[in-house]
Design an enzyme around this catalytic site. Structure first.
Site, mmCIF file in Angstrom:
data_model
loop_
_atom_site.group_PDB
_atom_site.id
_atom_site.type_symbol
_atom_site.label_atom_id
_atom_site.label_comp_id
_atom_site.label_asym_id
_atom_site.label_seq_id
_atom_site.Cartn_x
_atom_site.Cartn_y
_atom_site.Cartn_z
ATOM 1 N N ALA A 128 1.386 -1.137 -0.087
ATOM 2 C CA ALA A 128 0.101 -0.147 0.239
ATOM 3 C C ALA A 128 1.427 1.126 0.622
ATOM 4 O O ALA A 128 1.095 1.358 0.949
ATOM 5 C CB ALA A 128 -1.077 0.281 1.054
ATOM 6 N N GLU A 131 -2.201 6.626 -2.198
ATOM 7 C CA GLU A 131 -2.786 7.314 -1.037
ATOM 8 C C GLU A 131 -4.498 8.652 -1.903
ATOM 9 O O GLU A 131 -4.043 8.942 -3.336
ATOM 10 C CB GLU A 131 -2.232 8.240 -0.518
ATOM 11 N N GLY A 133 -4.913 10.874 -1.770
ATOM 12 C CA GLY A 133 -4.484 12.226 -2.533
ATOM 13 C C GLY A 133 -2.944 12.540 -3.485
ATOM 14 O O GLY A 133 -2.320 13.311 -3.792
ATOM 15 N N PHE A 160 -6.896 1.969 -4.309
ATOM 16 C CA PHE A 160 -6.304 1.688 -5.607
ATOM 17 C C PHE A 160 -5.411 0.000 -5.343
ATOM 18 O O PHE A 160 -4.519 0.065 -5.957
ATOM 19 C CB PHE A 160 -5.469 2.170 -6.262
ATOM 20 N N GLU A 246 8.714 -5.199 -10.337
ATOM 21 C CA GLU A 246 7.956 -4.769 -10.165
ATOM 22 C C GLU A 246 7.093 -4.634 -11.846
ATOM 23 O O GLU A 246 6.153 -4.987 -12.041
ATOM 24 C CB GLU A 246 7.398 -3.768 -9.621
ATOM 25 N N GLU A 371 3.867 7.856 -18.184
ATOM 26 C CA GLU A 371 4.447 9.469 -18.319
ATOM 27 C C GLU A 371 5.803 9.378 -16.845
ATOM 28 O O GLU A 371 7.272 10.820 -17.487
ATOM 29 C CB GLU A 371 4.100 10.744 -17.862
HETATM 30 C C1 LIG Z 1 -6.088 -1.123 -10.768
HETATM 31 C C2 LIG Z 1 -5.387 -0.592 -9.607
HETATM 32 C C3 LIG Z 1 -4.206 -1.119 -9.106
HETATM 33 C C4 LIG Z 1 -3.429 -0.697 -8.189
HETATM 34 N N1 LIG Z 1 -2.496 -1.276 -7.530
HETATM 35 C C5 LIG Z 1 -1.941 -0.552 -6.702
HETATM 36 C C6 LIG Z 1 -1.304 -1.480 -5.437
HETATM 37 O O1 LIG Z 1 -1.546 -2.681 -5.189
HETATM 38 N N2 LIG Z 1 -0.371 -0.599 -4.197
HETATM 39 C C7 LIG Z 1 -0.221 0.786 -4.694
HETATM 40 O O2 LIG Z 1 0.295 1.069 -3.936
HETATM 41 N N3 LIG Z 1 -0.798 1.502 -5.590
HETATM 42 C C8 LIG Z 1 -1.677 0.503 -6.660
HETATM 43 N N4 LIG Z 1 -2.308 1.391 -7.770
HETATM 44 C C9 LIG Z 1 -1.906 2.797 -7.912
HETATM 45 C C10 LIG Z 1 -1.159 3.104 -9.413
HETATM 46 O O3 LIG Z 1 0.261 2.795 -8.768
HETATM 47 C C11 LIG Z 1 -1.041 4.668 -9.043
HETATM 48 O O4 LIG Z 1 -3.197 5.212 -9.095
HETATM 49 C C12 LIG Z 1 -0.687 5.327 -10.229
HETATM 50 O O5 LIG Z 1 0.618 5.476 -10.012
HETATM 51 C C13 LIG Z 1 -0.855 6.532 -10.507
HETATM 52 O O6 LIG Z 1 -0.850 7.615 -9.383
HETATM 53 P P1 LIG Z 1 -2.516 8.617 -8.946
HETATM 54 O O7 LIG Z 1 -3.674 7.630 -9.853
HETATM 55 O O8 LIG Z 1 -2.093 8.955 -7.857
HETATM 56 O O9 LIG Z 1 -2.565 8.889 -10.207
HETATM 57 P P2 LIG Z 1 -2.180 10.902 -9.885
HETATM 58 O O10 LIG Z 1 -0.090 11.057 -10.004
HETATM 59 O O11 LIG Z 1 -2.370 11.026 -9.727
HETATM 60 O O12 LIG Z 1 -1.379 11.212 -11.997
HETATM 61 C C14 LIG Z 1 -1.882 11.398 -12.526
HETATM 62 C C15 LIG Z 1 -1.329 11.847 -14.359
HETATM 63 O O13 LIG Z 1 -0.405 12.843 -13.757
HETATM 64 C C16 LIG Z 1 0.292 12.319 -15.106
HETATM 65 N N5 LIG Z 1 1.323 12.906 -13.798
HETATM 66 C C17 LIG Z 1 1.394 12.854 -12.476
HETATM 67 N N6 LIG Z 1 2.759 13.235 -12.908
HETATM 68 C C18 LIG Z 1 3.278 13.493 -13.559
HETATM 69 C C19 LIG Z 1 4.901 14.120 -13.840
HETATM 70 N N7 LIG Z 1 5.746 14.186 -12.427
HETATM 71 N N8 LIG Z 1 4.683 14.102 -14.881
HETATM 72 C C20 LIG Z 1 4.409 14.264 -16.003
HETATM 73 N N9 LIG Z 1 2.858 14.031 -15.893
HETATM 74 C C21 LIG Z 1 3.161 13.258 -14.419
HETATM 75 C C22 LIG Z 1 0.607 11.115 -15.654
HETATM 76 O O14 LIG Z 1 -0.182 10.765 -17.136
HETATM 77 C C23 LIG Z 1 -0.230 10.691 -14.320
HETATM 78 O O15 LIG Z 1 -0.973 9.584 -15.143
HETATM 79 C C24 LIG Z 1 -3.113 0.626 -8.620
HETATM 80 C C25 LIG Z 1 -3.780 1.180 -9.530
HETATM 81 C C26 LIG Z 1 -4.912 0.671 -9.820
HETATM 82 C C27 LIG Z 1 -6.022 1.356 -11.196
#
Ligand SMILES: Cc1cc2nc3c(=O)[nH]c(=O)nc-3n(C[C@H](O)[C@H](O)[C@H](O)COP(=O)(O)OP(=O)(O)OC[C@H]3O[C@@H](n4cnc5c(N)ncnc54)[C@H](O)[C@@H]3O)c2cc1C
Length: 387
Positions: A128, A131, A133, A160, A246, A371
């Site tokens: 995990a 978060e 946020g 997630f 991973e 990205e």
């Molecule tokens: C089905 C599923 C399973 C998952 N399993 C896990 C899990 O087991 N454990 C866990 O911890 N997480 C898990 N996740 C979370 C996943 O790793 C995150 O959703 C992912 O890292 C993106 O974070 P966010 O959703 O907060 O997007 P945000 O950080 O809000 O980013 C949104 C978008 O903004 C853009 N962006 C963000 N930062 C930048 C940057 N620096 N430069 C350019 N573009 C940028 C990208 O296009 C990104 O997709 C899972 C997610 C899903 C959907």
């Protein structure tokens, strides 16, 4: 072209994996998709068959194959054959992330407590980080761990989280220093029966329907000292060390599942007829298929090379990032083109290509958005003076 990736031991394991998939997975796939959850029984069956715990040390019930990813890759390929994408992702979380973390960072006492159950499928693991946020920017994690005499008191929420509802052992990234920078984070193992630990909704997704993805809440959860995994304050460094494996697993899954979709699409175009000919007889179909097959083979070569590099302990974060973004982008392009070749049937979820399309989309997001992969690669290009 002969891939030259596997040896006799891997092919022998393929027979075991295939037999397991046909017996324990295939008959249940549709039911799991509808129920939006996978039975725990298949985890135990996989443990009994030696399908799970491939990366676990043999002293603790594993198959001791942490240093040979090819066995995991065989399993990815066999699960892809039947489009068991959700199960594959759950097993991957266990064998590519949770078990390697405990095996590498755990004390002997921690390994003895958790690894035998994780390898046998009786304990399901999760990690995990994300978060509500913050996801990409892990330094923004706010889930806190305040020290007390007995250990830590954890407060916060994660979202997630793969295997979230069913997990027994959750590796939680927490902020152990409220003011600190990169050294402010640690890994704590939260166990399912700890007071104050609860699960939220099982999240509804556009794909990976059977995969268990959930919110987790921590409300004054007392986590004892014995559940600190690795060093205090070294959480970010430990994550960085393990992320290449991973990310490679996501790339390897992309290639394995795309190959099956492409093969099925080829078969479809050989049988479906339009304007008095097979779809496969149109030059457009042939050129599209030729391009897709080339793109996939070239991608596979890079992923196979990355598997060798991982086995040799030489897969860098940058190379893993290249494999992850490229392979998952190619997967999405190819699956989309394959769906198009199916016409309206490609849009019907009873056709595997439609589910593959739904399942593929998240590959470009989780494990670090693509990205972020490009950011890792670009930083290495721009910042290294020897380039
Ligand atoms: C089905 C599923 C399973 C998952 N399993 C896990 C899990 O087991 N454990 C866990 O911890 N997480 C898990 N996740 C979370 C996943 O790793 C995150 O959703 C992912 O890292 C993106 O974070 P966010 O959703 O907060 O997007 P945000 O950080 O809000 O980013 C949104 C978008 O903004 C853009 N962006 C963000 N930062 C930048 C940057 N620096 N430069 C350019 N573009 C940028 C990208 O296009 C990104 O997709 C899972 C997610 C899903 C959907």
């Amino acid at each position: 072209m002969n891939r030259g990736l596997y040896e006799a031991d891997h092919e022998a394991f393929r027979d075991t994996a295939r037999e397991f998939v046909i017996r324990e997975v295939l008959p249940h796939l549709d039911r799991w998709e509808e129920a939006r959850l996978i039975d725990r029984g298949v985890w135990v069956a996989a443990g009994t068959q030696g399908i799970l715990g491939l990366s676990g040390p043999s002293d603790f019930g594993g198959a001791d194959q942490l240093s040979d990813y090819r066995f995991r890759n065989v399993l990815l390929e066999e699960l892809a054959e039947v489009h068991a994408t959700s199960l594959s992702s759950g097993f991957s979380l266990q064998d590519d992330i949770a078990i390697p973390y405990v095996a590498a960072l755990g004390s002997d006492e921690q390994k003895a407590r958790w690894l035998p159950g994780m390898c046998s499928g009786e304990l399901i693991g999760a990690i995990a980080m994300t978060e509500p946020g913050t996801g990409s920017d892990l330094q923004g994690i706010t889930t806190s761990a305040r020290p007390t005499g007995d250990g830590w008191v954890v407060n916060g929420a994660k979202t997630f989280i793969t295997n979230g509802i069913q997990s027994d052992v959750v590796i939680v990234v927490v902020r152990t220093d409220p003011g600190g920078g990169r050294d402010a984070f640690s890994l704590l193992v939260v166990e399912e029966d700890m007071p104050g630990f609860s699960r939220g909704r099982k999240l509804e997704k556009i794909g990976l329907h059977a995969q268990d993805t959930a919110e987790l809440f921590f409300d004054d959860v007392v986590v004892p000292h014995e559940n600190l995994l690795g060093e205090l304050g070294a959480g970010m460094h430990q994550l960085a060390t393990h992320l290449p494996r991973e990310r490679l697993s996501i790339a390897a899954h992309a290639v394995a599942s795309t190959r099956v979709v492409l093969r099925e699409t080829l078969e479809y175009t050989r049988t479906r007829r339009a304007f008095g000919r097979r779809l496969a007889d149109f030059q457009n179909t042939q050129f599209v298929l030729a391009e897709l097959a080339t793109r996939l083979d070239v991608t596979q070569a890079y992923v196979d090379a990355s598997i060798h590099a991982l086995n040799a302990g030489e897969l860098t974060a940058v190379d893993a990032a290249k494999a992850k973004w490229w392979a998952t982008d190619v997967q999405n392009q190819i699956v989309d083109a394959c769906l198009q070749l199916h016409g309206g049937y490609g849009y019907m979820t009873e056709y595997p290509v439609a589910r593959a399309f739904q399942d593929a989309r998240v590959q470009r997001i989780f494990g670090g958005a693509n990205e972020i992969m490009k950011h890792i690669i670009a930083r290495d290009l721009v910042d290294r003076p020897d380039r």
